[in-house]
Design a protein around this motif. Structure first.
Motif, mmCIF file in Angstrom:
data_model
loop_
_atom_site.group_PDB
_atom_site.id
_atom_site.type_symbol
_atom_site.label_atom_id
_atom_site.label_comp_id
_atom_site.label_asym_id
_atom_site.label_seq_id
_atom_site.Cartn_x
_atom_site.Cartn_y
_atom_site.Cartn_z
ATOM 1 N N UNK A 1 0.862 -1.184 0.000
ATOM 2 C CA UNK A 1 0.000 0.000 0.000
ATOM 3 C C UNK A 1 0.904 1.241 0.000
ATOM 4 N N UNK A 2 1.542 1.541 -1.126
ATOM 5 C CA UNK A 2 2.591 2.565 -1.142
ATOM 6 C C UNK A 2 2.132 3.969 -0.770
ATOM 7 N N UNK A 3 0.956 4.379 -1.226
ATOM 8 C CA UNK A 3 0.512 5.732 -0.886
ATOM 9 C C UNK A 3 0.213 5.858 0.601
ATOM 10 N N UNK A 4 -0.498 4.874 1.152
ATOM 11 C CA UNK A 4 -0.833 4.923 2.572
ATOM 12 C C UNK A 4 0.406 4.786 3.453
ATOM 13 N N UNK A 5 1.486 4.272 2.901
ATOM 14 C CA UNK A 5 2.732 4.130 3.658
ATOM 15 C C UNK A 5 3.767 5.183 3.295
#
Length: 261
Positions: A20-24
């Motif tokens: 979950x790249x954006x949320x991380x």
């Protein structure tokens, strides 16, 4: 098993966070910027007996962000962060909900916001002339912070100046602004910039200069420049009016984010 992470764990950690790249993006950005060995940042990992990474906990000064799968060691992470008497917790709503149940006592003022993102293909910039928008440098930081003091919704951060200086110096943050009659009247900043994304924060207009489109112009210039670099943009909002503006520019909701202050 929970242990402090080092550069030897980096490849496994980044693969885990890229689910979950954006949320991380905060965890990714802080790891890329400051690594695993500095006095104001720590990263812990929770590993299964098989060696599989199940959870990550980031400390940046007194701010803590957890991320994990369903089976991560919640109580182990709670034990780490509650050793810090000044800890502040934030993260994906579904994960922070579990910490709320496990931590006794007052966590501070809670704010739940929408988390949205915009990619280059979604961008809907409309302004042909953005020449009035300037990119800030270190000499502008005091003016930016002075503008923010006028915004009732903003929570003062005692580390704000130090963090802005550090962010600009290492390329982790930038700010764009508009002047009118020698006064800074609107600005928008990024934080947690990394190789794939950036978070927009501090979007504001001085109360006496609102309803003139200044914030939209600043946002468009910031978005155009960063999206052109191939990065994804993210931001929080809880004000429906602000949400409409952001969605008009191309942002889409992807989750909710909980912050304690």
């Amino acid at each position: 098993m929970i242990k402090k992470l080092t550069t030897l764990d980096h490849e496994q950690v980044m693969k885990f966070l890229m689910d979950e790249p954006s949320l991380n993006l905060f965890i990714i950005g802080d790891i890329e910027a400051f690594g695993y060995d500095c006095d104001f940042q720590d990263i812990w990992g929770d590993f299964a007996e098989t060696g599989e990474l199940r959870g990550v906990l980031l400390r940046y000064y007194h701010s803590y962000i957890p991320y994990g799968k369903d089976n991560f060691d919640l109580n182990g992470f709670v034990d780490i962060l509650t050793r810090d008497p000044e800890f502040k917790l934030s993260g994906i709503e579904r994960i922070i909900d579990r910490f709320e149940e496990a931590i006794e006592g007052d966590l501070g003022r809670k704010q739940v916001t929408y988390f949205c993102e915009c990619r280059k293909a979604q961008f809907k910039g409309e302004s042909a002339n953005l020449s009035s928008v300037k990119k800030a440098n270190l000499e502008d930081i005091d003016r930016i912070l002075e503008l923010r003091t006028k915004i009732q919704e903003f929570v003062p951060n005692p580390h704000a100046k130090e963090m802005m200086i550090k962010g600009m110096e290492i390329g982790k943050a930038r700010t764009y602004y508009i002047d009118a009659e020698g006064e800074m009247v609107a600005s928008a900043s990024t934080t947690a910039e990394n190789s794939i994304s950036a978070m927009i924060v501090g979007v504001c207009t001085a109360p006496e200069h609102r309803k003139q489109g200044y914030a939209s112009l600043v946002m468009e210039k910031l978005m155009a420049d960063i999206l052109e670099e191939g990065k994804t943009l993210c931001l929080f909002y809880d004000n429906p009016e602000a949400g409409r503006i952001y969605k008009r520019l191309g942002f889409e909701d992807i989750g909710k984010w909980t912050m304690y202050r």
